[in-house]
Design an enzyme around this catalytic site. Structure first.
Site, short mmCIF file in Angstrom:
data_model
loop_
_atom_site.label_atom_id
_atom_site.label_comp_id
_atom_site.label_asym_id
_atom_site.label_seq_id
_atom_site.Cartn_x
_atom_site.Cartn_y
_atom_site.Cartn_z
N HIS A 1 0.81 -1.34 0.09
CA HIS A 1 0.05 0.15 0.00
C HIS A 1 0.83 1.27 -0.05
O HIS A 1 1.91 1.20 0.56
CB HIS A 1 -1.09 -0.25 1.19
CG HIS A 1 -0.31 -0.04 2.42
ND1 HIS A 1 -0.28 1.10 3.32
CD2 HIS A 1 0.01 -1.04 3.42
CE1 HIS A 1 0.41 0.88 4.45
NE2 HIS A 1 0.50 -0.60 4.35
N ASP B 1 6.14 1.84 6.33
CA ASP B 1 5.01 1.41 6.13
C ASP B 1 4.17 2.13 5.34
O ASP B 1 3.44 3.19 5.55
CB ASP B 1 4.52 1.24 7.59
CG ASP B 1 2.99 0.57 7.74
OD1 ASP B 1 2.74 -0.01 6.66
OD2 ASP B 1 2.10 0.63 8.74
N GLU C 1 -5.04 1.09 2.89
CA GLU C 1 -4.90 0.13 3.73
C GLU C 1 -4.95 0.74 5.12
O GLU C 1 -5.43 -0.16 6.00
CB GLU C 1 -3.67 -0.46 3.43
CG GLU C 1 -3.21 -1.91 4.19
CD GLU C 1 -2.77 -1.75 5.82
OE1 GLU C 1 -2.83 -2.73 6.35
OE2 GLU C 1 -2.22 -0.53 6.13
N GLU C 2 -4.49 1.73 5.44
CA GLU C 2 -4.45 2.22 6.93
C GLU C 2 -5.84 2.45 7.47
O GLU C 2 -5.72 2.30 8.61
CB GLU C 2 -3.59 3.56 6.90
CG GLU C 2 -2.10 3.36 6.63
CD GLU C 2 -1.06 2.65 7.53
OE1 GLU C 2 -1.83 2.24 8.30
OE2 GLU C 2 -0.12 2.26 7.20
N ASP D 1 4.13 -6.21 3.59
CA ASP D 1 3.98 -5.03 4.39
C ASP D 1 4.84 -5.14 5.44
O ASP D 1 5.56 -6.34 6.04
CB ASP D 1 2.68 -5.21 4.87
CG ASP D 1 1.90 -3.63 4.97
OD1 ASP D 1 2.86 -2.97 5.58
OD2 ASP D 1 0.95 -3.33 5.01
N HIS E 1 4.55 2.96 12.94
CA HIS E 1 3.67 4.04 13.05
C HIS E 1 4.33 5.10 13.95
O HIS E 1 3.58 5.88 14.60
CB HIS E 1 2.27 3.61 13.67
CG HIS E 1 1.48 3.00 12.59
ND1 HIS E 1 0.08 2.60 12.97
CD2 HIS E 1 1.80 2.64 11.40
CE1 HIS E 1 -0.33 1.90 11.64
NE2 HIS E 1 0.66 1.99 10.87
ZN ZN Z 1 1.27 -1.16 6.26
#
Ligand code: ZN
Length: 349
Positions: free
Chosen positions: A73, A190, A224-225, A245, A325
């Site tokens: 993603h 990410d 995706e998030e 991922d 994150h």
């Molecule tokens: Zn991810």
């Protein structure tokens, strides 16, 4: 079979450009466009955009009986303007699992609906140590107590509105990319690291003059998030889906920044045993440095497709990313391992 070489420098350069392209979920067109431009030169690929803005590249192979798909993603964490405050600053609403303490004092862009952009930074509303004393440290870092200070002359809602800002405008935080000693430190590895690994793999297979074993779809998803990126975009004829991922690195985790990881279970439950086994065997055969792991607070686009009714085997691989994150970091060794694993999968039985 020996795997074709991957151009590490070129992939790293591509990753850095992708990291520097803002793409909070919902505002991903520029990043999708960059991926398409990067891959456009590969004659074997056919491209289409999904209606929700993702990119599908198809590598068709004659006589294929069990088509495959890989996905990663381009969308990232970010925010939206929630409210224009009386002091002229902006309240925000988070996009995805953004940790507000991790972006405190970070520079950001606010993208206005008419195509303008404004510079600013995110601060706690008791930021000044001289004004607020101990409170500056104690205030909760949450949506209620944090605000964007625009780099524009405004101290009122009226003045800010005159800058053309409105609720719903997208906010992207600076990725702050640095490459040192093979380490890549940046926000949003990410899943831009995963996207870059897929692109590097496609390029090296194409440059080696080979083709994948089966017709292969590459879905660059863009939601995706928030949980539904790959819910659509993968054709029903696909038998296997390998989600690429990031691997979660930290206390209690097996994953690290120098390996790729095969995730066998996350918050959505176990992945497909058969496909996971196949990936493990490929890694062993090609001496790809890998780990297996469980991710405690994690969901993937593969599961999004499963939940949407996708009848495929799903597995998850990816480079180890520290402090996910948050202010993330990985190493080129993990990226190379991931790209090699993808190549081995593309070419293997
Ligand atoms: Zn991810």
């Amino acid at each position: 079979m020996t795997l074709p070489k991957i151009g590490t420098n070129c992939s790293l350069d591509c990753l850095v450009r992708l990291l520097n392209t803002p793409s909070p979920t919902g505002y991903t067109e520029q990043a999708i466009e960059l991926v398409e431009q990067e891959l456009k030169g590969i004659a074997a690929l056919q491209f289409r955009r999904t209606r929700k803005g993702g990119l599908v590249a198809k590598w068709e192979v004659e006589g294929s009986t069990a088509p495959r798909a890989l996905t990663a993603h381009v969308d990232t964490l970010g925010a939206m303007v929630k409210e224009i405050k009386a002091n002229g600053r902006l309240a925000i609403t988070r996009i995805g699992g953004l940790l507000l303490n991790a972006v405190e004092t970070e520079g950001c862009w606010v993208f206005t609906s008419r195509g303008g952009k404004l510079r600013g930074s995110l601060l706690v509303n008791t930021a000044s140590g001289h004004v607020h004393g101990a409170k500056a440290a104690e205030t909760a870092r949450d949506e209620e107590h944090m605000e964007i200070r625009l780099d524009a002359r405004t101290t009122s809602a009226k003045e800010t509105r005159s800058l053309d800002v409105a609720p719903g405008d997208f906010v992207a935080f600076d990725p702050r990319v640095e490459v040192t000693n093979g380490f890549i430190r940046s926000r949003h590895l990410d899943d831009k690291a995963g996207v870059a690994a897929i692109m590097a793999a496609i390029k090296s297979v194409a440059e080696s003059g080979q083709s994948p074993k089966e017709t292969t779809y590459f879905l660059f998803s863009n939601y995706e998030e928030v949980g539904h990126g790959a819910a659509s975009g993968i054709p029903a004829e696909v038998h296997e889906l390998v989600t690429v991922d990031m691997a979660a690195v930290g206390q209690g985790q097996e994953s690290d920044e120098f390996h790729a990881t095969l995730c066998l279970k996350d918050s959505g439950g176990p992945y497909h045993h058969g496909l996971s086994k196949k990936l493990r065997e490929l890694a062993e055969r090609h001496a790809i440095p890998y780990k297996t792991d469980i991710y405690p607070n994690y969901g993937s686009d593969g599961e999004a497709f499963w939940r949407a009714g996708g009848d495929v085997a799903v597995a998850l691989i990816g480079p180890g990313v520290d402090a996910s994150h948050n202010y993330e970091r990985t190493h080129t060794e993990a990226l190379v391992a991931t790209a090699n694993w993808i190549i081995a999968y593309m070419l293997g039985d």
